[in-house]
Design an enzyme around this catalytic site. Structure first.
Site, PDB file in Angstrom:
ATOM      1  N   ASP A   1     -40.342  24.107 -62.218  1.00 11.46           N
ATOM      2  CA  ASP A   1     -38.979  23.810 -62.673  1.00 11.46           C
ATOM      3  C   ASP A   1     -37.992  24.817 -62.088  1.00 11.46           C
ATOM      4  O   ASP A   1     -36.887  24.467 -61.681  1.00 11.46           O
ATOM      5  CB  ASP A   1     -38.935  23.841 -64.211  1.00 11.46           C
ATOM      6  CG  ASP A   1     -40.033  22.970 -64.796  1.00 11.46           C
ATOM      7  OD1 ASP A   1     -40.078  21.784 -64.455  1.00 11.46           O
ATOM      8  OD2 ASP A   1     -40.866  23.493 -65.564  1.00 11.46           O
TER       9      ASP A   1
ATOM     10  N   HIS B   1     -41.673  23.226 -70.971  1.00 11.92           N
ATOM     11  CA  HIS B   1     -41.767  22.398 -69.756  1.00 11.92           C
ATOM     12  C   HIS B   1     -41.689  20.939 -70.210  1.00 11.92           C
ATOM     13  O   HIS B   1     -42.709  20.278 -70.417  1.00 11.92           O
ATOM     14  CB  HIS B   1     -43.075  22.675 -69.011  1.00 11.92           C
ATOM     15  CG  HIS B   1     -43.311  21.677 -67.907  1.00 11.92           C
ATOM     16  ND1 HIS B   1     -42.558  21.637 -66.763  1.00 11.92           N
ATOM     17  CD2 HIS B   1     -44.198  20.664 -67.799  1.00 11.92           C
ATOM     18  CE1 HIS B   1     -42.972  20.652 -65.991  1.00 11.92           C
ATOM     19  NE2 HIS B   1     -43.968  20.038 -66.608  1.00 11.92           N
TER      20      HIS B   1
HETATM   21  P1  NAX Z   1     -54.881  13.944 -62.600  1.00  9.24           P
HETATM   22  O1  NAX Z   1     -55.012  12.910 -63.673  1.00  9.24           O
HETATM   23  O2  NAX Z   1     -54.832  13.545 -61.177  1.00  9.24           O
HETATM   24  O3  NAX Z   1     -56.059  15.001 -62.754  1.00  9.24           O
HETATM   25  C1  NAX Z   1     -56.438  15.547 -63.980  1.00  9.24           C
HETATM   26  C2  NAX Z   1     -57.917  15.812 -63.897  1.00  9.24           C
HETATM   27  O4  NAX Z   1     -58.273  16.518 -65.092  1.00  9.24           O
HETATM   28  C3  NAX Z   1     -58.753  14.555 -63.827  1.00  9.24           C
HETATM   29  O5  NAX Z   1     -59.610  14.631 -62.689  1.00  9.24           O
HETATM   30  C4  NAX Z   1     -59.549  14.569 -65.124  1.00  9.24           C
HETATM   31  O6  NAX Z   1     -60.855  14.055 -64.974  1.00  9.24           O
HETATM   32  C5  NAX Z   1     -59.562  16.058 -65.438  1.00  9.24           C
HETATM   33  N1  NAX Z   1     -59.802  16.391 -66.840  1.00  9.24           N
HETATM   34  C6  NAX Z   1     -59.403  15.714 -67.947  1.00  9.24           C
HETATM   35  N2  NAX Z   1     -59.862  16.314 -69.048  1.00  9.24           N
HETATM   36  C7  NAX Z   1     -60.558  17.396 -68.638  1.00  9.24           C
HETATM   37  C8  NAX Z   1     -61.298  18.398 -69.316  1.00  9.24           C
HETATM   38  N3  NAX Z   1     -61.410  18.389 -70.651  1.00  9.24           N
HETATM   39  N4  NAX Z   1     -61.905  19.358 -68.587  1.00  9.24           N
HETATM   40  C9  NAX Z   1     -61.822  19.345 -67.242  1.00  9.24           C
HETATM   41  N5  NAX Z   1     -61.153  18.418 -66.551  1.00  9.24           N
HETATM   42  C10 NAX Z   1     -60.524  17.457 -67.242  1.00  9.24           C
HETATM   43  O7  NAX Z   1     -53.594  14.798 -63.013  1.00  9.24           O
HETATM   44  P2  NAX Z   1     -52.760  15.819 -62.114  1.00  9.24           P
HETATM   45  O8  NAX Z   1     -51.674  15.098 -61.431  1.00  9.24           O
HETATM   46  O9  NAX Z   1     -53.702  16.656 -61.331  1.00  9.24           O
HETATM   47  O10 NAX Z   1     -52.038  16.687 -63.264  1.00  9.24           O
HETATM   48  C11 NAX Z   1     -52.773  17.554 -64.095  1.00  9.24           C
HETATM   49  C12 NAX Z   1     -51.916  18.023 -65.254  1.00  9.24           C
HETATM   50  O11 NAX Z   1     -50.797  18.775 -64.782  1.00  9.24           O
HETATM   51  C13 NAX Z   1     -51.324  16.884 -66.076  1.00  9.24           C
HETATM   52  O12 NAX Z   1     -51.457  17.203 -67.451  1.00  9.24           O
HETATM   53  C14 NAX Z   1     -49.858  16.903 -65.682  1.00  9.24           C
HETATM   54  O13 NAX Z   1     -49.031  16.351 -66.686  1.00  9.24           O
HETATM   55  C15 NAX Z   1     -49.640  18.377 -65.492  1.00  9.24           C
HETATM   56  N6  NAX Z   1     -48.453  18.799 -64.752  1.00  9.24           N
HETATM   57  C16 NAX Z   1     -47.841  19.941 -65.130  1.00  9.24           C
HETATM   58  C17 NAX Z   1     -46.754  20.452 -64.464  1.00  9.24           C
HETATM   59  C18 NAX Z   1     -46.111  21.722 -64.893  1.00  9.24           C
HETATM   60  O14 NAX Z   1     -45.097  22.105 -64.282  1.00  9.24           O
HETATM   61  N7  NAX Z   1     -46.596  22.439 -65.909  1.00  9.24           N
HETATM   62  C19 NAX Z   1     -46.165  19.726 -63.308  1.00  9.24           C
HETATM   63  C20 NAX Z   1     -47.110  18.781 -62.653  1.00  9.24           C
HETATM   64  C21 NAX Z   1     -48.004  18.007 -63.605  1.00  9.24           C
HETATM   65  O15 NAX Z   1     -47.277  16.934 -64.103  1.00  9.24           O
END
Ligand code: NAX
Length: 323
Positions: free
Chosen positions: A159, A187
């Site tokens: 951000d 966030h």
């Molecule tokens: P994806 O859905 O592509 O990848 C997430 C991965 O996490 C998946 O492969 C899933 O199998 C795995 N997962 C789920 N539960 C799990 C657990 N208990 N233990 C280990 N792995 C697990 O999402 P992606 O685009 O990579 O985003 C990941 C996270 O980042 C999301 O929650 C998203 O909202 C968050 N974000 C945060 C941002 C920030 O600025 N703080 C910005 C970017 C993003 O939106």
């Protein structure tokens, strides 16, 4: 050659994981003289995809990469970890309310907080990226009872970078000239990107843009940038999020006197409720995140800071049984 450091990434087969791991293994996070061991955690249905990622890591023949562990067992993934990037989280599914999302992630971050406490290095640094990142961080920190809350932070540097880029574009300068900007709070769509203390070159930012642009365009655009990217790309920010996570860890471990923004456990600075994970303007020195306490804030800032604080208090109340 230095001893390798262990870096755990959860959600390693997801899109941010994919955009992040190769850069960490090439030395962009901890330096090109620092060998690393990657410890990758996924849930069982994603283990096949993770194996593919591991094969690609092997195929890069990175000189700094001294080992890769891929597992669905948190205790194995966090074992001896020096740095932990908690990226994996439960996305909002059809029909899920905000409360359901907090609950589903609460279960994940309770377990991972405990496992980090029990298995990671006692000096571990933990960054929470997975959303709702501030509250997930709050849950993890409260379940890692033997660790210092200062060892946990949540990501708002994306951000912060978005805000810098937008202000630089508006004022027609290179991003290097934008200083002292801050992103406060959650966030989420209530975050407050503040320009009162920001400067562009030697000029206060608010002398170069109108207050109406700041309030009506700049703030909402930063708050909604994630949604704008989803609309354009069809999926959420990945490369820029991975970049921000790498930058966050690099600054935290190697230090910076330049102001950036990070979510940390509030100690009551700027009158923000103690104990919640709130994004502040910070610098980093000697492996520690330090709040910039020098800002004078006006009524508009205080009102916006309170608004995002209120949202974090509501999130905390929804998961208080997990703390
Ligand atoms: P994806 O859905 O592509 O990848 C997430 C991965 O996490 C998946 O492969 C899933 O199998 C795995 N997962 C789920 N539960 C799990 C657990 N208990 N233990 C280990 N792995 C697990 O999402 P992606 O685009 O990579 O985003 C990941 C996270 O980042 C999301 O929650 C998203 O909202 C968050 N974000 C945060 C941002 C920030 O600025 N703080 C910005 C970017 C993003 O939106």
């Amino acid at each position: 050659m230095k001893e390798p450091l262990r870096i755990t990434v959860t959600g390693a087969a997801g899109q941010i994981g994919y955009a992040m791991l190769f850069r960490i293994a090439s030395g962009e996070m901890l330096g090109t003289d620092q060998p690393v061991i990657l410890q990758l955690l996924e849930i069982p249905p994603a283990m096949n995809a993770l194996e593919g990622v591991v094969m690609e890591l092997q195929d890069c023949a990175f000189p700094l990469l001294r080992g890769v562990v891929s597992t669905s067992q948190p205790e194995e993934a966090f074992s001896g970890a020096d740095f932990v990037l908690l990226v994996g989280a439960r996305p909002r599914g059809p029909g899920m309310e905000r409360k359901d999302l907090l609950e589903a992630n609460g279960a994940i971050f309770t377990g991972q907080g405990k496992a980090i406490n029990d298995y990671a290095s006692k000096n571990v640094k933990v960054l929470v990226v997975g959303n709702p990142a501030n509250t997930n961080c709050l849950i993890a920190v409260n379940n890692a009872k033997d660790l210092n809350p200062e060892q946990f932070s949540s990501m708002t540097i994306l951000d912060h970078n978005r805000a810098i880029a937008l202000l630089a574009e508006r004022t027609g300068v290179h991003i290097d000239e934008v200083q002292n900007l801050a992103v406060w709070g959650n966030h989420s769509a209530t975050m407050f990107p503040e320009l009162l203390s920001a400067s562009v070159g030697d000029t206060p930012a608010l002398e170069l843009v109108t207050f109406d642009w700041y309030r009506d365009q700049f703030i909402p655009k930063v708050q909604q940038r994630g949604a704008e990217i989803i609309r354009a790309r069809g999926s959420s920010s990945a490369a820029s999020a991975a970049n921000a996570a790498i930058q966050h860890m690099r600054l935290w471990s190697l230090g910076t006197r330049t102001i950036t923004s990070m979510g940390i456990v509030s100690c009551g600075d700027y009158d923000i409720t103690e104990g919640i994970v709130y994004s502040f303007p910070v610098t980093c020195g000697a492996g520690k995140i330090e709040i910039d306490k020098s800002r004078s804030l006006d009524d508009f800032c205080v009102e916006r800071m309170r608004l995002t604080e209120r949202e974090l208090l509501e999130e905390r109340d929804a998961i208080k049984h997990l703390l």
